[in-house]
Design a protein around this motif. Structure first.
Motif, PDB file in Angstrom:
ATOM      1  N   PRO A 193       0.808  -1.211   0.000  1.00 24.00           N
ATOM      2  CA  PRO A 193       0.000   0.000   0.000  1.00 24.00           C
ATOM      3  C   PRO A 193       0.851   1.276   0.000  1.00 24.00           C
ATOM      4  N   ALA A 194       2.033   1.215   0.567  1.00 27.15           N
ATOM      5  CA  ALA A 194       2.882   2.408   0.586  1.00 27.15           C
ATOM      6  C   ALA A 194       3.482   2.621  -0.799  1.00 27.15           C
ATOM      7  N   SER A 195       3.739   3.852  -1.164  1.00 25.68           N
ATOM      8  CA  SER A 195       4.286   4.135  -2.486  1.00 25.68           C
ATOM      9  C   SER A 195       5.728   3.661  -2.603  1.00 25.68           C
ATOM     10  N   ASP A 196       6.466   3.605  -1.498  1.00 30.53           N
ATOM     11  CA  ASP A 196       7.850   3.153  -1.513  1.00 30.53           C
ATOM     12  C   ASP A 196       7.993   1.998  -0.531  1.00 30.53           C
ATOM     13  N   PRO A 197       8.170   0.758  -1.042  1.00 23.32           N
ATOM     14  CA  PRO A 197       8.254  -0.377  -0.130  1.00 23.32           C
ATOM     15  C   PRO A 197       9.459  -0.311   0.791  1.00 23.32           C
ATOM     16  N   ALA A 198      10.482   0.423   0.419  1.00 22.20           N
ATOM     17  CA  ALA A 198      11.641   0.564   1.300  1.00 22.20           C
ATOM     18  C   ALA A 198      11.248   1.272   2.588  1.00 22.20           C
ATOM     19  N   GLN A 199      10.209   2.082   2.552  1.00 22.08           N
ATOM     20  CA  GLN A 199       9.731   2.785   3.731  1.00 22.08           C
ATOM     21  C   GLN A 199       8.692   1.983   4.505  1.00 22.08           C
ATOM     22  N   ASN A 200       8.153   0.933   3.885  1.00 20.34           N
ATOM     23  CA  ASN A 200       7.142   0.104   4.520  1.00 20.34           C
ATOM     24  C   ASN A 200       7.842  -1.009   5.294  1.00 20.34           C
ATOM     25  N   GLN A 201       7.870  -0.944   6.610  1.00 20.02           N
ATOM     26  CA  GLN A 201       8.587  -1.905   7.447  1.00 20.02           C
ATOM     27  C   GLN A 201       7.953  -3.300   7.442  1.00 20.02           C
ATOM     28  N   SER A 202       6.719  -3.435   6.955  1.00 19.98           N
ATOM     29  CA  SER A 202       6.077  -4.748   6.916  1.00 19.98           C
ATOM     30  C   SER A 202       6.504  -5.547   5.690  1.00 19.98           C
ATOM     31  N   TRP A 245      11.169  -6.799  -1.839  1.00 18.56           N
ATOM     32  CA  TRP A 245      10.317  -6.248  -2.873  1.00 18.56           C
ATOM     33  C   TRP A 245      11.082  -6.181  -4.178  1.00 18.56           C
ATOM     34  N   GLY A 246      10.352  -6.065  -5.278  1.00 26.44           N
ATOM     35  CA  GLY A 246      11.001  -5.997  -6.580  1.00 26.44           C
ATOM     36  C   GLY A 246      10.071  -5.460  -7.641  1.00 26.44           C
ATOM     37  N   ASP A 247      10.672  -5.145  -8.795  1.00 24.35           N
ATOM     38  CA  ASP A 247       9.914  -4.615  -9.924  1.00 24.35           C
ATOM     39  C   ASP A 247      10.034  -5.502 -11.165  1.00 24.35           C
ATOM     40  N   GLY A 248      10.489  -6.732 -10.995  1.00 26.86           N
ATOM     41  CA  GLY A 248      10.673  -7.637 -12.118  1.00 26.86           C
ATOM     42  C   GLY A 248      12.065  -7.555 -12.713  1.00 26.86           C
ATOM     43  N   CYS A 249      12.816  -6.526 -12.371  1.00 22.64           N
ATOM     44  CA  CYS A 249      14.184  -6.373 -12.868  1.00 22.64           C
ATOM     45  C   CYS A 249      15.203  -6.516 -11.748  1.00 22.64           C
ATOM     46  N   LYS A 250      14.896  -5.947 -10.629  1.00 16.30           N
ATOM     47  CA  LYS A 250      15.795  -6.055  -9.484  1.00 16.30           C
ATOM     48  C   LYS A 250      14.981  -6.372  -8.241  1.00 16.30           C
ATOM     49  N   VAL A 251      15.653  -6.962  -7.277  1.00 18.22           N
ATOM     50  CA  VAL A 251      15.018  -7.337  -6.019  1.00 18.22           C
ATOM     51  C   VAL A 251      15.770  -6.646  -4.898  1.00 18.22           C
ATOM     52  N   CYS A 252      15.036  -6.060  -3.983  1.00 14.66           N
ATOM     53  CA  CYS A 252      15.638  -5.406  -2.823  1.00 14.66           C
ATOM     54  C   CYS A 252      15.214  -6.162  -1.572  1.00 14.66           C
ATOM     55  N   ARG A 253      16.111  -6.201  -0.598  1.00 14.21           N
ATOM     56  CA  ARG A 253      15.860  -6.930   0.640  1.00 14.21           C
ATOM     57  C   ARG A 253      16.310  -6.077   1.819  1.00 14.21           C
ATOM     58  N   ARG A 254      15.505  -6.121   2.850  1.00 11.06           N
ATOM     59  CA  ARG A 254      15.831  -5.412   4.082  1.00 11.06           C
ATOM     60  C   ARG A 254      16.674  -6.347   4.951  1.00 11.06           C
ATOM     61  N   ILE A 255      17.895  -5.917   5.287  1.00 10.80           N
ATOM     62  CA  ILE A 255      18.802  -6.688   6.131  1.00 10.80           C
ATOM     63  C   ILE A 255      19.097  -5.823   7.340  1.00 10.80           C
ATOM     64  N   GLY A 256      18.394  -6.102   8.427  1.00  7.04           N
ATOM     65  CA  GLY A 256      18.514  -5.257   9.617  1.00  7.04           C
ATOM     66  C   GLY A 256      17.972  -3.866   9.309  1.00  7.04           C
ATOM     67  N   GLU A 257      18.782  -2.862   9.504  1.00  8.57           N
ATOM     68  CA  GLU A 257      18.384  -1.482   9.196  1.00  8.57           C
ATOM     69  C   GLU A 257      18.809  -1.074   7.782  1.00  8.57           C
ATOM     70  N   GLU A 258      19.593  -1.925   7.110  1.00  7.97           N
ATOM     71  CA  GLU A 258      20.108  -1.626   5.773  1.00  7.97           C
ATOM     72  C   GLU A 258      19.188  -2.196   4.695  1.00  7.97           C
ATOM     73  N   THR A 259      19.354  -1.697   3.461  1.00  8.13           N
ATOM     74  CA  THR A 259      18.638  -2.211   2.309  1.00  8.13           C
ATOM     75  C   THR A 259      19.668  -2.605   1.258  1.00  8.13           C
ATOM     76  N   ALA A 260      19.538  -3.816   0.708  1.00  4.45           N
ATOM     77  CA  ALA A 260      20.438  -4.291  -0.342  1.00  4.45           C
ATOM     78  C   ALA A 260      19.604  -4.653  -1.564  1.00  4.45           C
ATOM     79  N   CYS A 261      20.070  -4.215  -2.746  1.00  3.22           N
ATOM     80  CA  CYS A 261      19.346  -4.478  -3.993  1.00  3.22           C
ATOM     81  C   CYS A 261      20.247  -5.168  -5.002  1.00  3.22           C
ATOM     82  N   SER A 262      19.651  -6.015  -5.821  1.00  2.00           N
ATOM     83  CA  SER A 262      20.386  -6.675  -6.895  1.00  2.00           C
ATOM     84  C   SER A 262      20.517  -5.715  -8.075  1.00  2.00           C
ATOM     85  N   LEU A 263      21.370  -6.075  -9.022  1.00  2.00           N
ATOM     86  CA  LEU A 263      21.525  -5.281 -10.234  1.00  2.00           C
ATOM     87  C   LEU A 263      20.496  -5.750 -11.259  1.00  2.00           C
ATOM     88  N   PRO A 264      19.916  -4.816 -12.041  1.00  2.00           N
ATOM     89  CA  PRO A 264      18.933  -5.221 -13.054  1.00  2.00           C
ATOM     90  C   PRO A 264      19.625  -5.900 -14.242  1.00  2.00           C
TER      91      PRO A 264
END
Length: 99
Positions: free
Chosen positions: A49-58, A62-81
């Motif tokens: 529901p949030a416009s930016d899943p990086a801000q949604n703690q639940s 998340w991903g857009d079909g090209c890259k996937v991002c993952r929350r690791i503790g307080e950090e965010t790590a994303c793959s390359l498209p």
């Protein structure tokens, strides 16, 4: 000098055997591909529901079909498209606390 074709009956029989074996292998592969059961339909990804899943703690991943991002503790790590990737809508792939 031109090479002479062999008319040896053993060679001709071996050639026919190899030819028919290749034809049978191709036919079997096509039949298996056509008759194999399709994988079960996967459920649609959960939309965030949030416009930016990086801000949604639940949302933990998340991903857009090209890259996937993952929350690791307080950090965010994303793959390359990928090179020829066309991004789609950003969706939550895994909620927080899910395996």
């Amino acid at each position: 000098m031109a090479a002479e074709l062999s008319t040896d009956p053993h060679s001709a029989r071996l050639d026919r055997t190899v030819t028919w074996s290749v034809i049978a292998l191709v036919a079997a592969t096509v039949l298996i591909g056509a008759l194999a059961p399709r994988p079960a339909h996967q459920p649609a990804p959960k939309t965030v529901p949030a416009s930016d899943p990086a801000q949604n703690q639940s949302c933990a991943e998340w991903g857009d079909g090209c890259k996937v991002c993952r929350r690791i503790g307080e950090e965010t790590a994303c793959s390359l498209p990928g090179i020829a990737c066309t991004p789609g809508p950003v969706t939550c792939l895994r909620g927080a606390g899910e395996p």
